[in-house]
Design a protein around this motif. Sequence first.
Motif, mmCIF file in Angstrom:
data_model
loop_
_atom_site.group_PDB
_atom_site.id
_atom_site.type_symbol
_atom_site.label_atom_id
_atom_site.label_comp_id
_atom_site.label_asym_id
_atom_site.label_seq_id
_atom_site.Cartn_x
_atom_site.Cartn_y
_atom_site.Cartn_z
ATOM 1 N N ASP A 330 0.823 -1.205 0.000
ATOM 2 C CA ASP A 330 0.000 0.000 0.000
ATOM 3 C C ASP A 330 0.864 1.264 0.000
ATOM 4 O O ASP A 330 0.428 2.330 0.449
ATOM 5 N N GLY A 331 2.084 1.142 -0.509
ATOM 6 C CA GLY A 331 3.032 2.246 -0.462
ATOM 7 C C GLY A 331 2.591 3.483 -1.214
ATOM 8 O O GLY A 331 2.887 4.616 -0.798
ATOM 9 N N ILE A 332 1.893 3.313 -2.334
ATOM 10 C CA ILE A 332 1.415 4.472 -3.086
ATOM 11 C C ILE A 332 0.427 5.267 -2.244
ATOM 12 O O ILE A 332 0.501 6.504 -2.162
ATOM 13 N N GLU A 333 -0.474 4.555 -1.570
ATOM 14 C CA GLU A 333 -1.434 5.217 -0.677
ATOM 15 C C GLU A 333 -0.721 5.903 0.482
ATOM 16 O O GLU A 333 -1.139 6.966 0.949
ATOM 17 N N ALA A 334 0.398 5.297 0.935
ATOM 18 C CA ALA A 334 1.160 5.910 2.023
ATOM 19 C C ALA A 334 1.695 7.271 1.609
ATOM 20 O O ALA A 334 1.636 8.246 2.387
ATOM 21 N N PHE A 335 2.207 7.380 0.386
ATOM 22 C CA PHE A 335 2.732 8.657 -0.084
ATOM 23 C C PHE A 335 1.601 9.662 -0.310
ATOM 24 O O PHE A 335 1.779 10.865 -0.098
ATOM 25 N N GLU A 336 0.455 9.191 -0.744
ATOM 26 C CA GLU A 336 -0.691 10.086 -0.877
ATOM 27 C C GLU A 336 -1.094 10.648 0.488
ATOM 28 O O GLU A 336 -1.405 11.840 0.628
ATOM 29 N N ALA A 337 -1.059 9.776 1.503
ATOM 30 C CA ALA A 337 -1.381 10.222 2.857
ATOM 31 C C ALA A 337 -0.334 11.206 3.377
ATOM 32 O O ALA A 337 -0.663 12.164 4.088
ATOM 33 N N GLN A 338 0.931 10.984 3.016
ATOM 34 C CA GLN A 338 2.003 11.889 3.428
ATOM 35 C C GLN A 338 1.742 13.309 2.943
ATOM 36 O O GLN A 338 1.940 14.287 3.676
ATOM 37 N N LEU A 339 1.270 13.445 1.721
ATOM 38 C CA LEU A 339 1.059 14.766 1.133
ATOM 39 C C LEU A 339 -0.114 15.509 1.755
ATOM 40 O O LEU A 339 -0.207 16.728 1.614
ATOM 41 N N THR A 340 -1.000 14.802 2.459
ATOM 42 C CA THR A 340 -2.127 15.473 3.107
ATOM 43 C C THR A 340 -1.701 16.227 4.363
ATOM 44 O O THR A 340 -2.399 17.144 4.801
ATOM 45 N N GLY A 341 -0.565 15.830 4.958
ATOM 46 C CA GLY A 341 -0.128 16.441 6.204
ATOM 47 C C GLY A 341 -0.926 16.008 7.411
ATOM 48 O O GLY A 341 -0.760 16.555 8.509
ATOM 49 N N LYS A 342 -1.791 15.000 7.256
ATOM 50 C CA LYS A 342 -2.659 14.566 8.351
ATOM 51 C C LYS A 342 -1.871 13.897 9.466
ATOM 52 O O LYS A 342 -2.220 14.001 10.644
ATOM 53 N N TYR A 343 -0.791 13.189 9.094
ATOM 54 C CA TYR A 343 -0.034 12.418 10.077
ATOM 55 C C TYR A 343 1.359 13.026 10.256
ATOM 56 O O TYR A 343 2.022 13.375 9.270
ATOM 57 N N PRO A 344 1.843 13.139 11.499
ATOM 58 C CA PRO A 344 3.181 13.702 11.698
ATOM 59 C C PRO A 344 4.285 12.823 11.115
ATOM 60 O O PRO A 344 5.346 13.333 10.740
ATOM 61 N N LYS A 345 4.047 11.512 11.018
ATOM 62 C CA LYS A 345 5.029 10.600 10.424
ATOM 63 C C LYS A 345 4.305 9.355 9.948
ATOM 64 O O LYS A 345 3.350 8.900 10.584
ATOM 65 N N ILE A 346 4.782 8.806 8.832
ATOM 66 C CA ILE A 346 4.197 7.576 8.274
ATOM 67 C C ILE A 346 5.319 6.567 8.075
ATOM 68 O O ILE A 346 6.383 6.891 7.541
ATOM 69 N N LEU A 347 5.071 5.328 8.523
ATOM 70 C CA LEU A 347 6.008 4.237 8.321
ATOM 71 C C LEU A 347 5.456 3.277 7.278
ATOM 72 O O LEU A 347 4.242 3.040 7.217
ATOM 73 N N ILE A 348 6.357 2.719 6.468
ATOM 74 C CA ILE A 348 5.999 1.661 5.526
ATOM 75 C C ILE A 348 6.653 0.372 5.999
ATOM 76 O O ILE A 348 7.865 0.330 6.231
ATOM 77 N N ARG A 349 5.825 -0.680 6.189
ATOM 78 C CA ARG A 349 6.316 -1.961 6.686
ATOM 79 C C ARG A 349 6.784 -2.804 5.506
ATOM 80 O O ARG A 349 6.011 -3.189 4.633
ATOM 81 N N GLY A 350 8.098 -3.096 5.474
ATOM 82 C CA GLY A 350 8.666 -3.835 4.344
ATOM 83 C C GLY A 350 8.338 -5.306 4.352
ATOM 84 O O GLY A 350 8.246 -5.931 3.285
ATOM 85 N N ASN A 351 8.162 -5.893 5.543
ATOM 86 C CA ASN A 351 7.844 -7.313 5.682
ATOM 87 C C ASN A 351 6.864 -7.507 6.830
ATOM 88 O O ASN A 351 7.105 -7.018 7.939
ATOM 89 N N LYS A 352 5.788 -8.198 6.581
ATOM 90 C CA LYS A 352 4.742 -8.355 7.577
ATOM 91 C C LYS A 352 5.120 -9.326 8.705
ATOM 92 O O LYS A 352 4.483 -9.333 9.740
ATOM 93 N N ASP A 353 6.157 -10.147 8.486
ATOM 94 C CA ASP A 353 6.481 -11.200 9.459
ATOM 95 C C ASP A 353 7.540 -10.785 10.466
ATOM 96 O O ASP A 353 8.035 -11.622 11.212
ATOM 97 N N ILE A 354 7.875 -9.493 10.534
ATOM 98 C CA ILE A 354 8.863 -9.027 11.500
ATOM 99 C C ILE A 354 8.155 -8.308 12.640
ATOM 100 O O ILE A 354 7.389 -7.389 12.422
ATOM 101 N N ASP A 355 8.417 -8.749 13.859
ATOM 102 C CA ASP A 355 7.855 -8.085 15.029
ATOM 103 C C ASP A 355 8.761 -6.942 15.453
ATOM 104 O O ASP A 355 9.968 -6.949 15.211
ATOM 105 N N ASP A 356 8.157 -5.979 16.145
ATOM 106 C CA ASP A 356 8.930 -4.830 16.622
ATOM 107 C C ASP A 356 9.885 -5.279 17.717
ATOM 108 O O ASP A 356 10.959 -4.735 17.864
#
Length: 356
Positions: A330-356
């Motif tokens: 959903d990276g394209i949507e992430a960049f669209e959200a970035q341009l809105t300024g709604k969120y102070p920071k946006i992260l893109i998760r490269g792999n779903k199987d990695i825990d924090d």
Amino acid sequence: MKTLCGVRVGDMKNPDPEKKGLVDFVDLPMPKMGPQDVRIKVAYCAICGSDPHVVAGCFGQEEGDTTPIPLGHEISGIVVELGPEANHKGLKVGDKVAGNFLRFCGGCYYCQNGQQQFCENAQLYNRPGDAPELIWHEDQVYKLPEGVGLKKGCLLEPMSIIVRMLDKANMKAGMTVCVCGGGPIGLMALQAFGMYGACELTMIEPIADRLEIARKYGAVHTIDPIHQNVEEEAMKITEGRGFDVVLDCSGSKFAAPTLPPITAKCGMLIYGAQYPNDYEMPFNLSKYLYFNEITVTGVMVAPYAYPRALQMLKRMQLDELTQKIFDLDDGIEAFEAQLTGKYPKILIRGNKDIDD
């Protein structure tokens, strides 16, 4: 390898966003491992405020160049492979890491002179963070300390910028400090300067939600530049003297000219953001440099600051900057959200199987 890229589709000088640059997925080959390289499985890649500038062609691409530009340099991840000579830092497969997206040669004049940010042979190893994996030289990779997870760890690179700002400001306890711009850099700077004993710590920011975060992160005063006069409010706060240190983290050509008047005599004004390449700001040399003796400087990258930035990360509140996460698909949507300024920071998760 599926990679999120800035895709050139037209004239860089054309302000039409559809012709200035688009974000899309491109299948790029994985580079070969060198003997001192580290292969990293990407956990998170934060969208930097400079990423839209990359897409728009603000970093030296030639006119008409349509080569896709892989995106993402604020990364954290897991070491999955080490070259046979990658043994200088004690890294192991399975380590949680972050790092510096640039590799410097170490031998040119600027590297030898402690100015690696101007390295004549710098290698852009930020290709890419918005992908499942990347390969960096061992010199660029830092193991995350205990207590710093992967979400927080992907903010190591912006933390290094804050450390360099602190160095440039020559902070002393009791200095009055103002931060303009409540994005990630501004909110992180607010905390760090507060740790140094900044007084009358002030945030200038028009978005109410970000002002609320700023107060949580230590702002004693806030100024809304839309509804308040910045200079009048600054002089009330500082009893007419102005701030000893003023940081611009906004990158706004509307905010930039408002900051010299609120900088105290012999104060430090740091423009610490990316501005439009063709923007030129009127500046009264006689008033600000001769009579007020202020120092004006900027910040590009922070090559030497990473070890200290790692230590600082352990002390930072960053939950509000690591809450909004998009999967790589959903990276394209992430960049669209970035341009809105709604969120102070946006992260893109490269792999779903990695825990924090």
